[in-house]
Design an enzyme around this catalytic site. Structure first.
Site, PDB file in Angstrom:
ATOM      1  N   LEU A 129       0.833  -1.200   0.000  1.00  0.00           N
ATOM      2  CA  LEU A 129       0.000   0.000   0.000  1.00  0.00           C
ATOM      3  C   LEU A 129       0.874   1.258   0.000  1.00  0.00           C
ATOM      4  O   LEU A 129       0.735   2.110  -0.854  1.00  0.00           O
ATOM      5  CB  LEU A 129      -0.941  -0.013   1.205  1.00  0.00           C
ATOM      6  CG  LEU A 129      -1.837   1.224   1.391  1.00  0.00           C
ATOM      7  CD1 LEU A 129      -2.750   1.412   0.185  1.00  0.00           C
ATOM      8  CD2 LEU A 129      -2.664   1.093   2.681  1.00  0.00           C
ATOM      9  N   GLU A 131       3.883   4.045  -0.312  1.00  0.00           N
ATOM     10  CA  GLU A 131       4.822   4.410  -1.360  1.00  0.00           C
ATOM     11  C   GLU A 131       5.791   5.455  -0.821  1.00  0.00           C
ATOM     12  O   GLU A 131       5.564   6.019   0.259  1.00  0.00           O
ATOM     13  CB  GLU A 131       4.068   4.955  -2.579  1.00  0.00           C
ATOM     14  CG  GLU A 131       3.155   3.940  -3.222  1.00  0.00           C
ATOM     15  CD  GLU A 131       2.446   4.432  -4.474  1.00  0.00           C
ATOM     16  OE1 GLU A 131       1.684   3.654  -5.056  1.00  0.00           O
ATOM     17  OE2 GLU A 131       2.677   5.604  -4.863  1.00  0.00           O
ATOM     18  N   GLN A 339      15.693  -0.231  32.158  1.00  0.00           N
ATOM     19  CA  GLN A 339      16.036   0.463  33.391  1.00  0.00           C
ATOM     20  C   GLN A 339      16.178  -0.516  34.557  1.00  0.00           C
ATOM     21  O   GLN A 339      17.073  -0.374  35.400  1.00  0.00           O
ATOM     22  CB  GLN A 339      14.967   1.510  33.716  1.00  0.00           C
ATOM     23  CG  GLN A 339      15.342   2.470  34.833  1.00  0.00           C
ATOM     24  CD  GLN A 339      16.443   3.442  34.418  1.00  0.00           C
ATOM     25  OE1 GLN A 339      16.646   3.659  33.229  1.00  0.00           O
ATOM     26  NE2 GLN A 339      17.149   4.011  35.374  1.00  0.00           N
ATOM     27  N   GLY A 343      22.811  -1.177  33.733  1.00  0.00           N
ATOM     28  CA  GLY A 343      23.819  -1.232  32.685  1.00  0.00           C
ATOM     29  C   GLY A 343      23.708  -2.476  31.833  1.00  0.00           C
ATOM     30  O   GLY A 343      23.940  -2.435  30.618  1.00  0.00           O
ATOM     31  N   GLU A 366       1.479   0.322  10.071  1.00  0.00           N
ATOM     32  CA  GLU A 366       0.021   0.191   9.875  1.00  0.00           C
ATOM     33  C   GLU A 366      -0.752   1.358  10.479  1.00  0.00           C
ATOM     34  O   GLU A 366      -1.753   1.187  11.160  1.00  0.00           O
ATOM     35  CB  GLU A 366      -0.467  -1.161  10.408  1.00  0.00           C
ATOM     36  CG  GLU A 366       0.100  -2.295   9.573  1.00  0.00           C
ATOM     37  CD  GLU A 366      -0.586  -3.618   9.770  1.00  0.00           C
ATOM     38  OE1 GLU A 366      -1.782  -3.634  10.062  1.00  0.00           O
ATOM     39  OE2 GLU A 366       0.101  -4.638   9.606  1.00  0.00           O
TER      40      GLU A 366
END
Length: 386
Positions: A129, A131, A339, A343, A366
């Protein structure tokens, strides 16, 4: 992925057995390889072949084609698959979207000829659909379909096509008449059609194993027997598919969020600081509670919309709401999961950073979440005045 203890609202024992089958496939065939294959950008075509042979690509369609499950069950299958690997869950949703036009608007002869292979014969579909110059404004698409005797000749470029270059068939929306929505017609184009080619896949933040590419139509000639619906009916067909497809995205988003929550809870129970598991600290416990609540709320909303669809009632507004809430929740939950891991969450050694990168695209595909808000507002207040 979701643990067996996740509460599921399933209407039948058959549906319960189906979910268990999907979990077995996900745990055995999909999840163990997900991180490695995503990192390598490898598309799991063999997984889709397995899902097709297992009857999982035709679930929301008629029993004569191997499906006949309520949409609420199909969406929970998508959630399970997306929790194991989004490339697979979203890929199944896109495949179902690409079959929607033929299944719902095709002639009896077209359905008999094509649907068995599309839904259970190992074929994989794509939906064309968008473009390069028409995304949210889909009615302005420029790909042309010109009649030539008993054939149509398609010329133009589609963009952001999931499975672009690997699909066996493409459901294509092209301009066969004048400007605007009424000049668009739908076609079923084989993937090996002469003049059809795909560009190099886009380099994406996440879902690297799922090819997203421009698809070029350079004078692709197809028979009028591959036109779906009436001339000029294409935009109506596209919109009807998108309402269902948005629920697929919502379910995939909850799958990714559930996987992130499960990883965060497991880590918090195992990781100790100051002499006790970090799951004992109230600030983190409240974060986990909020994550779980958002997931349950999203799941309830997409299932509510699916039940409206199953009952044959309007569900466009609820589909937009579900897509909006579920994908926003997935972004928040996956970010919070990073979180929780601190680390470690920022490293590729743990899956939550991948979940966070994958969640982002679900707010875009979508229909962006800004478009979903426009859809919802139109249902509430009517069309915008100009």
């Amino acid at each position: 992925m979701p643990e067996p203890g996740v509460e599921r609202q399933l209407p039948t024992d058959e549906a319960q057995d189906l979910i268990q089958l999907v979990r077995d496939i996900a745990q055995r065939e999909i999840a163990p390889h997900a991180a490695e294959e995503e990192d390598a950008g490898r598309f799991p075509r063999e997984t889709f072949t397995l899902l097709s042979s297992s009857g999982l690509l035709g679930l929301p369609y008629d029993g004569e084609f191997g499906g006949d499950q309520p949409y609420e069950v199909y969406l929970q299958v998508l959630e399970e698959l997306a929790a194991a690997r989004l490339t697979v869950g979203l890929g199944v949703s896109v495949h179902s979207l690409s079959c929607h036009a033929l299944a719902n608007f095709g002639t009896k002869e077209q359905r008999s000829e094509h649907l068995p292979d599309m839904l259970g014969g190992g074929l994989l579909g794509a939906y064309c659909l968008s473009e390069p110059s028409s995304g949210s404004d889909a009615a302005s698409l420029r790909t042309k379909a010109v009649r030539d005797g008993g054939d149509w000749v398609l010329t133009g470029t589609k963009a952001w096509i999931t499975h672009g270059g690997v699909a066996d068939f493409y459901t294509v929306l092209a301009r066969s008449g004048g400007e605007g929505a009424k000049g668009i017609t739908a076609f079923l184009v084989p993937g090996d059609a002469e003049g059809l080619s795909a560009a190099v896949p886009e380099k994406k933040m996440g879902m690297k194993g799922s090819p997203t590419a421009q698809v070029h139509f350079d004078g692709v000639r197809i028979s009028d027997a591959r036109r779906i619906g009436d001339e000029g009916q294409g935009f109506q067909i596209a919109l009807s598919a998108l309402d269902s497809g948005r629920l697929g995205i919502a379910a995939c988003a909850i799958g990714v969020a559930q996987a992130a929550l499960d990883a965060a809870v497991a880590y918090a129970k195992d990781r100790s600081q100051f002499g006790r598991p970090i799951a004992d600290f109230q600030g983190l416990r409240f974060m986990l509670a909020d994550m779980a609540t958002q997931i349950e709320a999203g799941r309830a909303l997409y299932l509510s919309a699916a039940r409206l669809r199953d009952a044959g009632r309007p569900f466009s507004k609820q589909a937009a709401m579900a897509k909006l809430l579920c994908t926003d929740a997935a972004m928040k939950v996956t970010t919070d999961a990073v979180q929780v891991l601190g680390g470690y969450g920022y490293t590729a050694d743990f899956p939550v950073e991948r979940f966070m990168r994958e969640a982002k695209v679900l707010q875009i595909v979508e229909g962006t979440n800004q478009i979903q808000r426009m859809v919802i507002a139109r249902h509430l207040a009517g069309p915008e005045t100009r």
